[in-house]
Design a protein around this motif. Structure first.
Motif, mmCIF file in Angstrom:
data_model
loop_
_atom_site.group_PDB
_atom_site.id
_atom_site.type_symbol
_atom_site.label_atom_id
_atom_site.label_comp_id
_atom_site.label_asym_id
_atom_site.label_seq_id
_atom_site.Cartn_x
_atom_site.Cartn_y
_atom_site.Cartn_z
ATOM 1 N N ARG A 42 -8.122 1.220 8.188
ATOM 2 C CA ARG A 42 -7.133 0.914 7.141
ATOM 3 C C ARG A 42 -7.820 0.291 5.927
ATOM 4 N N GLN A 43 -8.814 -0.578 6.162
ATOM 5 C CA GLN A 43 -9.562 -1.169 5.058
ATOM 6 C C GLN A 43 -10.275 -0.079 4.245
ATOM 7 N N THR B 216 -7.553 2.281 2.456
ATOM 8 C CA THR B 216 -6.831 1.539 1.413
ATOM 9 C C THR B 216 -7.703 1.371 0.168
ATOM 10 N N HIS B 217 -8.997 1.169 0.379
ATOM 11 C CA HIS B 217 -9.913 1.093 -0.765
ATOM 12 C C HIS B 217 -9.842 2.374 -1.583
ATOM 13 N N THR C 80 -7.246 4.598 -1.659
ATOM 14 C CA THR C 80 -5.923 4.761 -2.292
ATOM 15 C C THR C 80 -5.777 3.840 -3.503
ATOM 16 N N LEU C 81 -6.314 2.626 -3.401
ATOM 17 C CA LEU C 81 -6.238 1.704 -4.532
ATOM 18 C C LEU C 81 -7.073 2.198 -5.712
ATOM 19 N N TYR D 217 -6.181 5.343 9.499
ATOM 20 C CA TYR D 217 -6.189 6.280 8.369
ATOM 21 C C TYR D 217 -4.759 6.652 7.980
ATOM 22 N N THR E 148 -1.993 5.039 8.728
ATOM 23 C CA THR E 148 -1.258 3.851 8.287
ATOM 24 C C THR E 148 -1.536 3.547 6.818
ATOM 25 N N ALA E 149 -2.801 3.672 6.412
ATOM 26 C CA ALA E 149 -3.156 3.408 5.014
ATOM 27 C C ALA E 149 -2.500 4.426 4.083
ATOM 28 N N ASP F 100 1.081 3.370 3.789
ATOM 29 C CA ASP F 100 1.187 2.196 2.925
ATOM 30 C C ASP F 100 1.193 2.581 1.448
ATOM 31 N N ALA F 101 0.438 3.654 1.132
ATOM 32 C CA ALA F 101 0.318 4.084 -0.261
ATOM 33 C C ALA F 101 1.381 5.113 -0.642
#
Length: 338
Positions: free
Chosen positions: A169-170, A173-174, A176-177, A206, A208-209, A212-213
């Motif tokens: 997820r870390q 998420t990097h 997607t951000l 993967y 979950t991230a 989240d986005a």
């Protein structure tokens, strides 16, 4: 009776010194309860006769072998070597040896686990990142010694690991951000007869991230391949062959990501200008490759596992039998905005 006549025993030393065998044992093991004069006499006699204590006999006299089994599928790759280094750093100062068993394939696994209960030569066992079947778990239970898992988990046994869901997820998420929306994953395939948590958990992280986005999961962007030295390159080749290639890729591990970099270089695709790439581990080659990754403290997992095993051997309990070590993102030069 001369030293050349036959192998001397502790009983021979005791007879010549005029003391009991137990007294000789205490002197040789550095234990208290013997007068200074007697201790000096026995040590002088031992030096004269060149008597050497058998390590096995000394250990068995204390009711232990002084050995811990370390079971792993590989011994030469960085992850397993780093875990083993952590294990040894704890065992050696405590006077324990490690018996390393490499179980590289199904044939070796069947032979090793079939013979395991009958060859109890260890006081404890540490299983390192190894997909254990139900049969193998039962064989481990028959050993009758503490079993600790490093780099994974097994029901009813203490373990130390990282949270693979959180690590994935870390990483994603990097991406997607940074603005990526078409993110692929190169994952390790899980054999149906050998359930193994990290690939499953990293796929869940993967997804979950992406959720989240607010991004839709596309199964066509996930490539799963049996673990090999070339799976990263092969996985990237498949992704680049798609009608709409991704703008970013999350690799199961740094070694997979480094293989993917080879394919990208050969295809003339600039990283990160045309495609971003992130892995997991913080392998020593990750820094040399300027690879963005999620760092997991690998050697520390071996340290914790060995400490757990020794605590259980000492008759105590483990305060926290399920240890999860945090991971964190390390941003380097393979990721950027799309």
């Amino acid at each position: 009776m001369g030293p050349a006549t036959r192998r001397l025993t502790m009983a021979d030393v005791a007879t010549l010194a005029g003391v009991s065998k137990a007294t000789v044992s205490r002197v040789l093991n550095g234990e208290p309860g013997v007068s200074a004069e007697t201790r000096m006499r026995i040590k002088a006699l031992v030096d004269e006769l060149s008597y050497v204590v058998s390590p096995d006999a000394a250990r068995l006299s204390r009711g232990r072998t002084g050995r811990v089994a370390v079971v792993m599928p590989q011994t030469t790759t960085w992850f397993y070597a780093a875990v083993l280094a952590g294990v040894l750093s704890v065992l050696r100062p405590e006077g324990f040896d490690a018996l390393v068993y490499q179980v590289a394939d199904d044939t070796e696994s069947r032979r090793f686990f079939a013979d395991l209960p009958a060859k109890r030569q260890v006081d404890a066992a540490i299983v390192v990142a190894f997909p254990v079947s139900d049969y193998e778990r039962r064989q481990l239970d028959l050993l009758g010694v503490p079993v600790v898992i490093a780099g994974g988990a097994l029901p009813d046994h203490p373990h130390v690991r990282v949270d693979d869901v959180a690590a994935a997820r870390q990483a994603v998420t990097h991406l997607t951000l940074a603005g990526h929306e078409r993110i692929a994953m190169i994952n390790s395939a899980v054999p149906p007869d050998r359930p193994y948590a990290p690939p499953v958990d990293r796929l869940r992280g993967y997804r979950t991230a992406l959720d989240d986005a607010g991004l839709r999961y596309d199964a066509g962007l996930v490539v799963e391949l049996p673990w090999s030295a070339t799976m990263g390159a092969e996985g990237m080749d498949r992704l680049l062959s798609a009608d709409r290639p991704p703008t970013a890729v999350f690799a199961f591990s740094d070694e997979v990501a480094i293989g993917a970099l080879r394919s990208l270089r050969r295809a003339g695709i600039a990283v990160p200008r045309q495609l971003s790439l992130v892995g997991i581990d913080d392998h020593p080659l990750a820094e040399l490759s300027d690879l963005t990754t999620v760092r997991q403290p690998v050697e520390l997992q071996g340290v914790h596992a060995a400490r757990m095993a020794l605590a259980l051997l000492g008759g105590g309990s483990v305060a926290d039998a399920h240890v999860t070590i945090p991971t964190h993102l390390v941003i380097r030069g393979t990721t950027a905005a799309p």
